[in-house]
Motif scaffolding. Sequence first.
Motif, PDB file in Angstrom:
ATOM      1  N   ILE A 108       0.841  -1.202   0.000  1.00 34.14           N
ATOM      2  CA  ILE A 108       0.000   0.000   0.000  1.00 34.14           C
ATOM      3  C   ILE A 108       0.876   1.251   0.000  1.00 34.14           C
ATOM      4  N   GLY A 109       1.926   1.256   0.805  1.00 37.26           N
ATOM      5  CA  GLY A 109       2.828   2.399   0.852  1.00 37.26           C
ATOM      6  C   GLY A 109       3.484   2.673  -0.484  1.00 37.26           C
ATOM      7  N   LEU A 110       3.908   1.625  -1.170  1.00 40.57           N
ATOM      8  CA  LEU A 110       4.538   1.799  -2.484  1.00 40.57           C
ATOM      9  C   LEU A 110       3.545   2.298  -3.527  1.00 40.57           C
ATOM     10  N   ILE A 111       2.322   1.770  -3.489  1.00 43.36           N
ATOM     11  CA  ILE A 111       1.298   2.222  -4.432  1.00 43.36           C
ATOM     12  C   ILE A 111       0.969   3.693  -4.198  1.00 43.36           C
ATOM     13  N   VAL A 112       0.792   4.074  -2.932  1.00 42.91           N
ATOM     14  CA  VAL A 112       0.473   5.468  -2.619  1.00 42.91           C
ATOM     15  C   VAL A 112       1.653   6.371  -2.966  1.00 42.91           C
ATOM     16  N   LEU A 113       2.880   5.894  -2.776  1.00 41.78           N
ATOM     17  CA  LEU A 113       4.056   6.685  -3.133  1.00 41.78           C
ATOM     18  C   LEU A 113       4.104   6.962  -4.633  1.00 41.78           C
ATOM     19  N   VAL A 114       3.824   5.956  -5.446  1.00 44.08           N
ATOM     20  CA  VAL A 114       3.797   6.144  -6.903  1.00 44.08           C
ATOM     21  C   VAL A 114       2.714   7.155  -7.277  1.00 44.08           C
ATOM     22  N   GLU A 115       1.548   7.027  -6.664  1.00 44.80           N
ATOM     23  CA  GLU A 115       0.463   7.967  -6.951  1.00 44.80           C
ATOM     24  C   GLU A 115       0.804   9.382  -6.491  1.00 44.80           C
ATOM     25  N   SER A 139       1.535  15.289  -5.187  1.00 46.28           N
ATOM     26  CA  SER A 139       0.792  15.591  -3.967  1.00 46.28           C
ATOM     27  C   SER A 139       1.652  15.306  -2.735  1.00 46.28           C
ATOM     28  N   GLY A 140       1.844  16.346  -1.950  1.00 45.00           N
ATOM     29  CA  GLY A 140       2.595  16.186  -0.711  1.00 45.00           C
ATOM     30  C   GLY A 140       1.847  15.386   0.335  1.00 45.00           C
ATOM     31  N   TRP A 141       0.508  15.555   0.359  1.00 41.01           N
ATOM     32  CA  TRP A 141      -0.291  14.813   1.341  1.00 41.01           C
ATOM     33  C   TRP A 141      -0.229  13.312   1.080  1.00 41.01           C
ATOM     34  N   LEU A 142      -0.303  12.919  -0.168  1.00 37.34           N
ATOM     35  CA  LEU A 142      -0.171  11.492  -0.483  1.00 37.34           C
ATOM     36  C   LEU A 142       1.226  10.998  -0.153  1.00 37.34           C
ATOM     37  N   GLY A 143       2.215  11.845  -0.326  1.00 38.07           N
ATOM     38  CA  GLY A 143       3.587  11.476   0.032  1.00 38.07           C
ATOM     39  C   GLY A 143       3.721  11.222   1.525  1.00 38.07           C
ATOM     40  N   LEU A 144       3.069  12.053   2.335  1.00 43.86           N
ATOM     41  CA  LEU A 144       3.089  11.832   3.789  1.00 43.86           C
ATOM     42  C   LEU A 144       2.376  10.540   4.175  1.00 43.86           C
ATOM     43  N   MET A 145       1.263  10.256   3.502  1.00 41.85           N
ATOM     44  CA  MET A 145       0.546   9.015   3.782  1.00 41.85           C
ATOM     45  C   MET A 145       1.395   7.808   3.388  1.00 41.85           C
ATOM     46  N   ALA A 146       2.072   7.908   2.261  1.00 46.89           N
ATOM     47  CA  ALA A 146       2.952   6.826   1.819  1.00 46.89           C
ATOM     48  C   ALA A 146       4.090   6.632   2.814  1.00 46.89           C
ATOM     49  N   ALA A 147       4.644   7.746   3.305  1.00 49.60           N
ATOM     50  CA  ALA A 147       5.731   7.655   4.279  1.00 49.60           C
ATOM     51  C   ALA A 147       5.262   6.964   5.555  1.00 49.60           C
ATOM     52  N   LEU A 148       4.029   7.243   5.981  1.00 51.52           N
ATOM     53  CA  LEU A 148       3.482   6.584   7.177  1.00 51.52           C
ATOM     54  C   LEU A 148       3.373   5.083   6.971  1.00 51.52           C
ATOM     55  N   PHE A 149       2.802   4.664   5.849  1.00 51.48           N
ATOM     56  CA  PHE A 149       2.664   3.230   5.584  1.00 51.48           C
ATOM     57  C   PHE A 149       4.025   2.546   5.448  1.00 51.48           C
ATOM     58  N   LEU A 150       4.958   3.201   4.776  1.00 52.72           N
ATOM     59  CA  LEU A 150       6.282   2.600   4.613  1.00 52.72           C
ATOM     60  C   LEU A 150       7.020   2.509   5.940  1.00 52.72           C
ATOM     61  N   GLN A 154       5.624   2.181   8.904  1.00 49.91           N
ATOM     62  CA  GLN A 154       5.000   1.090   9.651  1.00 49.91           C
ATOM     63  C   GLN A 154       5.453  -0.272   9.138  1.00 49.91           C
ATOM     64  N   ALA A 155       5.602  -0.406   7.831  1.00 53.43           N
ATOM     65  CA  ALA A 155       6.013  -1.686   7.269  1.00 53.43           C
ATOM     66  C   ALA A 155       7.474  -1.990   7.588  1.00 53.43           C
ATOM     67  N   ILE A 156       8.349  -1.021   7.415  1.00 52.88           N
ATOM     68  CA  ILE A 156       9.780  -1.273   7.590  1.00 52.88           C
ATOM     69  C   ILE A 156      10.139  -1.517   9.046  1.00 52.88           C
ATOM     70  N   PHE A 157       9.579  -0.719   9.953  1.00 54.62           N
ATOM     71  CA  PHE A 157       9.941  -0.825  11.364  1.00 54.62           C
ATOM     72  C   PHE A 157       8.950  -1.622  12.191  1.00 54.62           C
ATOM     73  N   ASN A 158       7.973  -2.273  11.548  1.00 55.69           N
ATOM     74  CA  ASN A 158       6.979  -3.101  12.204  1.00 55.69           C
ATOM     75  C   ASN A 158       6.291  -2.337  13.330  1.00 55.69           C
TER      76      ASN A 158
END
Length: 71
Positions: free
Chosen positions: A22-29, A35-46, A48-52
């Motif tokens: 999800i983070g990668l898909i949102v990052l591409v979008e 969009s900076g807001w989508l970038g922040l959302m992607a950063a949040l998902f990434l 959470q995924a990387i650091f569990n």
Amino acid sequence: MNTLKNTILNNWHFMRWFRLVIGLIVLVEAFRASSGWLGLMAALFLYQAIFNAGCCAGSSCSIPAQRQKKH
């Protein structure tokens, strides 16, 4: 440093993979829409995924262990 390495490399379960995808898909979008807001959302998902990490701070939403009654 070993703990951080273990956190990143071990215990990859379904939800971690799901957050990563999800983070990668949102990052591409975010790049496509500039969009900076989508970038922040992607950063949040990434993050959470990387650091569990989850949404709960310090596992404060976990169910407490049952106490045994003393007779």
